[in-house]
Scaffold this active site. Structure first.
Site, PDB file in Angstrom:
ATOM      1  N   SER A  45       0.814  -1.216   0.000  1.00 49.48           N
ATOM      2  CA  SER A  45       0.000   0.000   0.000  1.00 49.48           C
ATOM      3  C   SER A  45       0.848   1.266   0.000  1.00 49.48           C
ATOM      4  O   SER A  45       0.339   2.361  -0.261  1.00 49.48           O
ATOM      5  CB  SER A  45      -0.931   0.014   1.216  1.00 49.48           C
ATOM      6  N   GLY A 224      -4.396  -2.015  -0.828  1.00 50.15           N
ATOM      7  CA  GLY A 224      -3.562  -1.667  -1.968  1.00 50.15           C
ATOM      8  C   GLY A 224      -3.266  -0.180  -1.971  1.00 50.15           C
ATOM      9  O   GLY A 224      -3.775   0.574  -1.149  1.00 50.15           O
ATOM     10  N   GLY A 226      -2.629   3.873  -3.537  1.00 46.80           N
ATOM     11  CA  GLY A 226      -3.053   4.900  -4.461  1.00 46.80           C
ATOM     12  C   GLY A 226      -4.520   5.266  -4.470  1.00 46.80           C
ATOM     13  O   GLY A 226      -5.268   5.006  -3.524  1.00 46.80           O
ATOM     14  N   CYS A 251      -9.443  -1.922   3.556  1.00 51.23           N
ATOM     15  CA  CYS A 251      -8.667  -0.755   3.111  1.00 51.23           C
ATOM     16  C   CYS A 251      -9.059  -0.331   1.689  1.00 51.23           C
ATOM     17  O   CYS A 251     -10.159   0.172   1.487  1.00 51.23           O
ATOM     18  CB  CYS A 251      -7.180  -1.037   3.258  1.00 51.23           C
ATOM     19  N   ASN A 293      -3.448   2.406   6.949  1.00 56.99           N
ATOM     20  CA  ASN A 293      -2.517   2.893   5.927  1.00 56.99           C
ATOM     21  C   ASN A 293      -3.300   3.249   4.674  1.00 56.99           C
ATOM     22  O   ASN A 293      -3.502   2.425   3.792  1.00 56.99           O
ATOM     23  CB  ASN A 293      -1.461   1.833   5.613  1.00 56.99           C
ATOM     24  N   GLY A 295      -4.558   6.910   2.088  1.00 56.33           N
ATOM     25  CA  GLY A 295      -4.560   8.354   1.840  1.00 56.33           C
ATOM     26  C   GLY A 295      -5.865   8.844   1.252  1.00 56.33           C
ATOM     27  O   GLY A 295      -6.049  10.051   1.062  1.00 56.33           O
ATOM     28  N   PHE A 296      -6.781   7.917   0.936  1.00 61.06           N
ATOM     29  CA  PHE A 296      -8.085   8.255   0.383  1.00 61.06           C
ATOM     30  C   PHE A 296      -9.182   7.679   1.264  1.00 61.06           C
ATOM     31  O   PHE A 296      -8.932   6.774   2.065  1.00 61.06           O
ATOM     32  CB  PHE A 296      -8.221   7.714  -1.043  1.00 61.06           C
ATOM     33  N   HIS A 336      -6.965  -2.046   9.105  1.00 58.51           N
ATOM     34  CA  HIS A 336      -6.376  -3.359   8.830  1.00 58.51           C
ATOM     35  C   HIS A 336      -6.605  -4.321   9.994  1.00 58.51           C
ATOM     36  O   HIS A 336      -5.841  -4.316  10.959  1.00 58.51           O
ATOM     37  CB  HIS A 336      -4.875  -3.216   8.574  1.00 58.51           C
ATOM     38  N   GLU A 338      -6.008  -7.398  10.127  1.00 56.83           N
ATOM     39  CA  GLU A 338      -4.918  -8.387  10.212  1.00 56.83           C
ATOM     40  C   GLU A 338      -3.688  -7.831  10.916  1.00 56.83           C
ATOM     41  O   GLU A 338      -2.751  -8.577  11.222  1.00 56.83           O
ATOM     42  CB  GLU A 338      -4.548  -8.870   8.808  1.00 56.83           C
TER      43      GLU A 338
END
Length: 361
Positions: A45, A224, A226, A251, A293, A295-296, A336, A338
């Site tokens: 990610s 993942g 972006g 995520c 983690n 950014g969107f 997350h 996990e």
């Protein structure tokens, strides 16, 4: 060797190089985890990003082959206050510096990471360049301004697997789960195996009809990197699976579901990166500390509340952290469960996914 970190707004940080040398571009973000740097380095990610650790001393326990979360390192650079020259741990196989150099990842140490973090918090995530090759500030500012950012860029295709594979298990599984690999972390696959599932990992561009031909009991949309709006093929695949199988999104997978439901996503000012983010379960009122983690984010107001129920909320900024379909066996979380690294407060969600598949059989 001298190294320099230059932000697109002209902020300059000079330090010392460790790991690989050269020149690398990416969005600058900060991670608030106190440990788990190897898991952070190997999280797909982080593709397209230069990661700053807010904890000051990094590298003190080295790295080992068992703590990796993917097949490689995908981030664009690594910035720390102090790189520990001594790595002491019985599991250590090599030093952090050796690990970065072996994987051609640049590192910089000796910079004021607190000042950098405060700057990013105030101004927002922005493009940056890390260099040992060109140390001219004006030159680097011009080059970083011309570099690509993350918005509108499909990074999933750069981290997804090339062909289908099955995560190894020592026992016969009760459920088959197809994992759409947008940059999946290995611990998601480990958790599925631990919950008596066969994890069949497929490339992100796999079509819905091809997934259905595998006759799975459920589908997991992975994390993942972006901008989710740039990965339209996964959104289309997700639309083709909704209502046909139980679906669990994590995520980026959560964002894929949000877009498939007709919602919208937007870029956060500086994202959520770390292992100490408080999230409230809106049904139970329980607060969990989570690893994050991204950014969107999915826009809460863009979702149709007739069909979608909000399940989790971030207590720092009130952004959406979880949702479920009111009629169909579909749910997702932005954080997350996990972990790796991070707390294990939300691992129970894998059990919820299992119950969903059990009820759908």
């Amino acid at each position: 060797m001298e190294a320099i970190l230059v932000l697109e707004d002209g902020m300059i940080f000079r330090g010392k190089s460790f790991g690989a040398s050269g020149e690398s571009y990416g969005e600058i973000v900060f991670n608030t985890s106190m440990a788990g740097y190897q898991e952070i380095l190997t999280d797909p990610s982080y593709k397209g990003q230069i990661v700053t650790m807010t904890y000051p001393l990094i590298g003190n326990y080295g790295v080992n082959r068992l703590d990796t979360e993917s097949a490689g390192l995908f981030l664009e650079g690594f910035a720390v206050k102090e790189y520990s020259k001594i790595a002491s741990n019985w599991r250590k196989e090599q030093s952090l510096g050796e690990y970065l150099e072996e994987n051609n990842i640049m590192g910089i140490e000796g910079i004021d990471t607190r000042a950098l973090t405060l700057h990013v918090r105030e101004k927002g995530a922005m493009k940056a360049v890390l260099s040992t090759r060109d140390l001219d500030e004006k030159s680097l500012v011009e080059k970083v301004k011309k570099s690509l950012g993350l918005t509108g860029i499909d990074l999933v295709k750069e981290v997804s697997c090339a062909k289908k594979y099955i995560w190894p298990s020592l026992k016969k599984a009760k459920y088959k789960v197809v994992v759409i690999d947008c940059g999946v972390k290995y611990n998601i696959l480990r958790e599925l195996v631990e919950h008596n599932c066969e994890a069949v990992v497929v490339p992100a561009e796999t079509r819905a009809e091809d997934i259905l031909e595998l006759k799975p009991d459920g589908v997991l949309l992975s994390n993942g990197p972006g901008d989710p709006s740039a990965v339209k093929y996964v959104v289309e695949t997700t639309r083709g699976l909704i209502g046909k199988l139980p679906i669990f999104g994590i995520c980026l997978g959560h964002q894929m579901l949000g877009l498939a439901f007709g919602g919208k996503t937007y870029k956060l000012k500086f994202g959520h990166h770390g292992a100490n983010h408080p999230v409230k379960d809106l049904k139970t009122g329980k607060v969990c500390i989570t690893a994050q983690n991204h950014g969107f984010c999915v826009d809460i107001d863009s979702l149709d509340k007739k069909d979608i129920e909000l399940t989790h909320i971030n207590l720092n900024d009130d952004t959406l952290e979880g949702m479920r379909h009111k009629k169909l066996p579909v749910f997702s979380v932005q954080f997350h469960p996990e972990a790796s690294p991070g707390p294990h407060d939300t691992k129970y969600l894998f059990g919820k996914f299992i119950e969903m598949m059990k009820d759908s059989v």
